[in-house]
Design a protein around this motif. Structure first.
Motif, PDB file in Angstrom:
ATOM      1  N   ASP A  16      44.270  48.710  40.436  1.00  0.00           N
ATOM      2  CA  ASP A  16      45.322  48.233  41.338  1.00  0.00           C
ATOM      3  C   ASP A  16      45.097  48.642  42.789  1.00  0.00           C
ATOM      4  O   ASP A  16      45.807  48.180  43.678  1.00  0.00           O
ATOM      5  CB  ASP A  16      46.702  48.711  40.865  1.00  0.00           C
ATOM      6  CG  ASP A  16      46.839  50.226  40.921  1.00  0.00           C
ATOM      7  OD1 ASP A  16      45.842  50.932  40.680  1.00  0.00           O
ATOM      8  OD2 ASP A  16      47.954  50.717  41.193  1.00  0.00           O
ATOM      9  N   ASP A  17      44.092  49.488  43.045  1.00  0.00           N
ATOM     10  CA  ASP A  17      43.751  49.856  44.415  1.00  0.00           C
ATOM     11  C   ASP A  17      42.767  48.804  44.940  1.00  0.00           C
ATOM     12  O   ASP A  17      41.632  48.707  44.455  1.00  0.00           O
ATOM     13  CB  ASP A  17      43.108  51.243  44.443  1.00  0.00           C
ATOM     14  CG  ASP A  17      42.795  51.727  45.852  1.00  0.00           C
ATOM     15  OD1 ASP A  17      42.328  50.908  46.678  1.00  0.00           O
ATOM     16  OD2 ASP A  17      43.008  52.916  46.134  1.00  0.00           O
ATOM     17  N   PRO A  18      43.152  48.001  45.950  1.00  0.00           N
ATOM     18  CA  PRO A  18      42.284  46.910  46.419  1.00  0.00           C
ATOM     19  C   PRO A  18      40.919  47.379  46.895  1.00  0.00           C
ATOM     20  O   PRO A  18      39.913  46.689  46.681  1.00  0.00           O
ATOM     21  CB  PRO A  18      43.089  46.283  47.571  1.00  0.00           C
ATOM     22  CG  PRO A  18      44.510  46.675  47.309  1.00  0.00           C
ATOM     23  CD  PRO A  18      44.442  48.032  46.672  1.00  0.00           C
ATOM     24  N   THR A  19      40.873  48.545  47.539  1.00  0.00           N
ATOM     25  CA  THR A  19      39.595  49.042  48.051  1.00  0.00           C
ATOM     26  C   THR A  19      38.652  49.406  46.910  1.00  0.00           C
ATOM     27  O   THR A  19      37.470  49.029  46.909  1.00  0.00           O
ATOM     28  CB  THR A  19      39.815  50.263  48.955  1.00  0.00           C
ATOM     29  OG1 THR A  19      40.664  49.900  50.052  1.00  0.00           O
ATOM     30  CG2 THR A  19      38.492  50.782  49.496  1.00  0.00           C
ATOM     31  N   VAL A  20      39.159  50.160  45.939  1.00  0.00           N
ATOM     32  CA  VAL A  20      38.335  50.544  44.788  1.00  0.00           C
ATOM     33  C   VAL A  20      37.894  49.302  44.021  1.00  0.00           C
ATOM     34  O   VAL A  20      36.744  49.187  43.600  1.00  0.00           O
ATOM     35  CB  VAL A  20      39.112  51.500  43.860  1.00  0.00           C
ATOM     36  CG1 VAL A  20      38.289  51.815  42.608  1.00  0.00           C
ATOM     37  CG2 VAL A  20      39.471  52.786  44.594  1.00  0.00           C
ATOM     38  N   LEU A  21      38.812  48.354  43.866  1.00  0.00           N
ATOM     39  CA  LEU A  21      38.496  47.116  43.148  1.00  0.00           C
ATOM     40  C   LEU A  21      37.376  46.354  43.840  1.00  0.00           C
ATOM     41  O   LEU A  21      36.428  45.884  43.201  1.00  0.00           O
ATOM     42  CB  LEU A  21      39.751  46.240  43.057  1.00  0.00           C
ATOM     43  CG  LEU A  21      39.623  44.924  42.283  1.00  0.00           C
ATOM     44  CD1 LEU A  21      39.276  45.179  40.837  1.00  0.00           C
ATOM     45  CD2 LEU A  21      40.924  44.131  42.391  1.00  0.00           C
ATOM     46  N   GLU A  22      37.458  46.248  45.160  1.00  0.00           N
ATOM     47  CA  GLU A  22      36.444  45.509  45.909  1.00  0.00           C
ATOM     48  C   GLU A  22      35.086  46.202  45.835  1.00  0.00           C
ATOM     49  O   GLU A  22      34.057  45.551  45.612  1.00  0.00           O
ATOM     50  CB  GLU A  22      36.868  45.357  47.375  1.00  0.00           C
ATOM     51  CG  GLU A  22      35.856  44.583  48.214  1.00  0.00           C
ATOM     52  CD  GLU A  22      36.285  44.442  49.669  1.00  0.00           C
ATOM     53  OE1 GLU A  22      35.524  43.825  50.437  1.00  0.00           O
ATOM     54  OE2 GLU A  22      37.364  44.942  50.028  1.00  0.00           O
ATOM     55  N   VAL A  23      35.067  47.510  46.020  1.00  0.00           N
ATOM     56  CA  VAL A  23      33.797  48.247  46.010  1.00  0.00           C
ATOM     57  C   VAL A  23      33.142  48.173  44.631  1.00  0.00           C
ATOM     58  O   VAL A  23      31.947  47.879  44.508  1.00  0.00           O
ATOM     59  CB  VAL A  23      34.026  49.716  46.424  1.00  0.00           C
ATOM     60  CG1 VAL A  23      32.759  50.535  46.187  1.00  0.00           C
ATOM     61  CG2 VAL A  23      34.441  49.801  47.888  1.00  0.00           C
ATOM     62  N   ALA A  24      33.928  48.417  43.579  1.00  0.00           N
ATOM     63  CA  ALA A  24      33.373  48.387  42.230  1.00  0.00           C
ATOM     64  C   ALA A  24      32.842  46.999  41.894  1.00  0.00           C
ATOM     65  O   ALA A  24      31.742  46.851  41.350  1.00  0.00           O
ATOM     66  CB  ALA A  24      34.435  48.815  41.217  1.00  0.00           C
ATOM     67  N   SER A  25      33.612  45.974  42.235  1.00  0.00           N
ATOM     68  CA  SER A  25      33.206  44.600  41.941  1.00  0.00           C
ATOM     69  C   SER A  25      31.944  44.221  42.694  1.00  0.00           C
ATOM     70  O   SER A  25      31.035  43.580  42.147  1.00  0.00           O
ATOM     71  CB  SER A  25      34.335  43.633  42.290  1.00  0.00           C
ATOM     72  OG  SER A  25      35.506  43.914  41.559  1.00  0.00           O
ATOM     73  N   THR A  26      31.876  44.620  43.968  1.00  0.00           N
ATOM     74  CA  THR A  26      30.714  44.287  44.795  1.00  0.00           C
ATOM     75  C   THR A  26      29.437  44.899  44.236  1.00  0.00           C
ATOM     76  O   THR A  26      28.394  44.233  44.132  1.00  0.00           O
ATOM     77  CB  THR A  26      30.942  44.757  46.241  1.00  0.00           C
ATOM     78  OG1 THR A  26      32.080  44.086  46.786  1.00  0.00           O
ATOM     79  CG2 THR A  26      29.715  44.476  47.099  1.00  0.00           C
ATOM     80  N   VAL A  35      31.591  39.368  37.162  1.00  0.00           N
ATOM     81  CA  VAL A  35      32.728  40.273  37.263  1.00  0.00           C
ATOM     82  C   VAL A  35      34.040  39.496  37.316  1.00  0.00           C
ATOM     83  O   VAL A  35      34.216  38.600  38.144  1.00  0.00           O
ATOM     84  CB  VAL A  35      32.611  41.181  38.513  1.00  0.00           C
ATOM     85  CG1 VAL A  35      33.826  42.096  38.628  1.00  0.00           C
ATOM     86  CG2 VAL A  35      31.330  42.011  38.440  1.00  0.00           C
ATOM     87  N   ASP A  36      34.946  39.853  36.421  1.00  0.00           N
ATOM     88  CA  ASP A  36      36.333  39.388  36.476  1.00  0.00           C
ATOM     89  C   ASP A  36      37.192  40.570  36.893  1.00  0.00           C
ATOM     90  O   ASP A  36      36.833  41.730  36.653  1.00  0.00           O
ATOM     91  CB  ASP A  36      36.789  38.866  35.107  1.00  0.00           C
ATOM     92  CG  ASP A  36      35.983  37.665  34.655  1.00  0.00           C
ATOM     93  OD1 ASP A  36      35.856  36.718  35.449  1.00  0.00           O
ATOM     94  OD2 ASP A  36      35.490  37.676  33.514  1.00  0.00           O
ATOM     95  N   ILE A  37      38.329  40.287  37.505  1.00  0.00           N
ATOM     96  CA  ILE A  37      39.178  41.369  37.991  1.00  0.00           C
ATOM     97  C   ILE A  37      40.610  41.178  37.524  1.00  0.00           C
ATOM     98  O   ILE A  37      41.059  40.068  37.239  1.00  0.00           O
ATOM     99  CB  ILE A  37      39.138  41.477  39.536  1.00  0.00           C
ATOM    100  CG1 ILE A  37      39.654  40.199  40.187  1.00  0.00           C
ATOM    101  CG2 ILE A  37      37.728  41.821  40.011  1.00  0.00           C
ATOM    102  CD1 ILE A  37      39.772  40.302  41.704  1.00  0.00           C
ATOM    103  N   ALA A  38      41.323  42.306  37.433  1.00  0.00           N
ATOM    104  CA  ALA A  38      42.751  42.310  37.132  1.00  0.00           C
ATOM    105  C   ALA A  38      43.340  43.533  37.822  1.00  0.00           C
ATOM    106  O   ALA A  38      42.657  44.542  38.004  1.00  0.00           O
ATOM    107  CB  ALA A  38      43.004  42.363  35.634  1.00  0.00           C
ATOM    108  N   SER A  39      44.615  43.452  38.199  1.00  0.00           N
ATOM    109  CA  SER A  39      45.216  44.547  38.963  1.00  0.00           C
ATOM    110  C   SER A  39      46.436  45.165  38.293  1.00  0.00           C
ATOM    111  O   SER A  39      47.088  46.016  38.881  1.00  0.00           O
ATOM    112  CB  SER A  39      45.589  44.070  40.374  1.00  0.00           C
ATOM    113  OG  SER A  39      46.449  42.951  40.316  1.00  0.00           O
ATOM    114  N   ASP A  40      46.759  44.736  37.084  1.00  0.00           N
ATOM    115  CA  ASP A  40      47.843  45.396  36.348  1.00  0.00           C
ATOM    116  C   ASP A  40      47.566  45.292  34.857  1.00  0.00           C
ATOM    117  O   ASP A  40      46.676  44.563  34.417  1.00  0.00           O
ATOM    118  CB  ASP A  40      49.212  44.817  36.701  1.00  0.00           C
ATOM    119  CG  ASP A  40      49.373  43.360  36.295  1.00  0.00           C
ATOM    120  OD1 ASP A  40      49.353  43.074  35.079  1.00  0.00           O
ATOM    121  OD2 ASP A  40      49.517  42.503  37.186  1.00  0.00           O
ATOM    122  N   GLY A  41      48.354  46.025  34.075  1.00  0.00           N
ATOM    123  CA  GLY A  41      48.101  46.105  32.646  1.00  0.00           C
ATOM    124  C   GLY A  41      48.244  44.786  31.917  1.00  0.00           C
ATOM    125  O   GLY A  41      47.439  44.456  31.038  1.00  0.00           O
TER     126      GLY A  41
END
Length: 231
Positions: A16-26, A35-41
């Motif tokens: 749910d942290d946009p920065t962590v999500l972006e870095v990990a995905s990149t 890579v697929d992404i989700a930000s909540d359970g």
């Protein structure tokens, strides 16, 4: 560099942290993963069901449903590998996640390169070697290393990645006692790490192979040493 046989594997990143999500995905995309992404359970459960990822990177703290409950629900229907992201030094968080069925964990803040290496390490285990290993038959158990299956009395056991790795190692080394430190190096390939990782995984394996997990007769504790498979 991702091995060719690991390229195009699908990884679901739940954060749910946009920065962590972006870095990990990149970093994961740069390594060749889809890579697929989700930000909540709730979104994580939906994506896991619909996208059928090969591995899930799952944050411990999520809105909606927390990561441990998401892990537990996914594990109830799938053996997909799960790496849990936990807060620094939050031992209870790690133990809760491992007990819910997570295969590995990283503590925040983490190196994105380390994340890629952990993903590669786990996915590499699911790639069949071109030189198949011989099956191991021990008592009621039959291990097929190439198919990554263990059967007891002909019935295949539902094992997560780390549960399989631990049980396979012990089936190849019956009646030998190993310390938790030795198992951490041999099974997880970690020189350092939380030894409760081994303890929790042993407990989960016992739940699947023992007639009475509270009184183990197969995967036994060797007091002052560690564990031994008695077959």
């Amino acid at each position: 560099m991702t091995r060719p046989e690991l390229a195009d594997r699908r990884v679901l990143v739940v954060e749910d942290d946009p920065t962590v999500l972006e870095v990990a995905s990149t970093y994961l995309r740069a390594a060749g993963y889809l890579v697929d992404i989700a930000s909540d359970g709730f979104a994580a459960l939906e994506a896991a069901a619909n996208r059928r990822p090969d591995l899930i990177v799952l944050d411990r703290m999520l809105p909606g449903i927390d990561g441990v409950e998401v892990c537990r629900r996914i594990r109830a229907r799938s053996a997909v590998p799960i790496i849990l992201l936990t807060a620094l030094s939050a031992t209870d968080d790690r133990i809760d996640g491992l007990e819910a069925g997570a295969d590995d964990y990283l503590t925040k803040p983490f190196s994105p390169r380390e994340l890629v290496l952990r993903v590669q390490s786990i996915l590499r285990r699911s790639v069949t070697d071109l030189t198949p290993e011989a099956a191991v038959v021990l008592g009621a158990f039959e291990l097929d290393p190439s198919a990554r299956t263990v059967r007891r009395d002909g019935r295949e056991l539902a094992l997560s990645v780390r549960e399989f790795d631990l049980l396979a190692f012990l089936l190849k080394h019956p009646r030998q006692a190993f310390s938790r430190e030795q198992l951490l190096r041999a099974v997880w390939h970690w020189e350092f790490g939380d030894l409760s990782t081994v303890t929790v995984t042993v407990r989960r394996v016992r739940e699947k192979i023992e007639n009475d997990p509270t009184e183990p007769a197969i995967l036994v504790t060797v007091w002052g040493v560690g564990y031994r498979l008695d077959l």
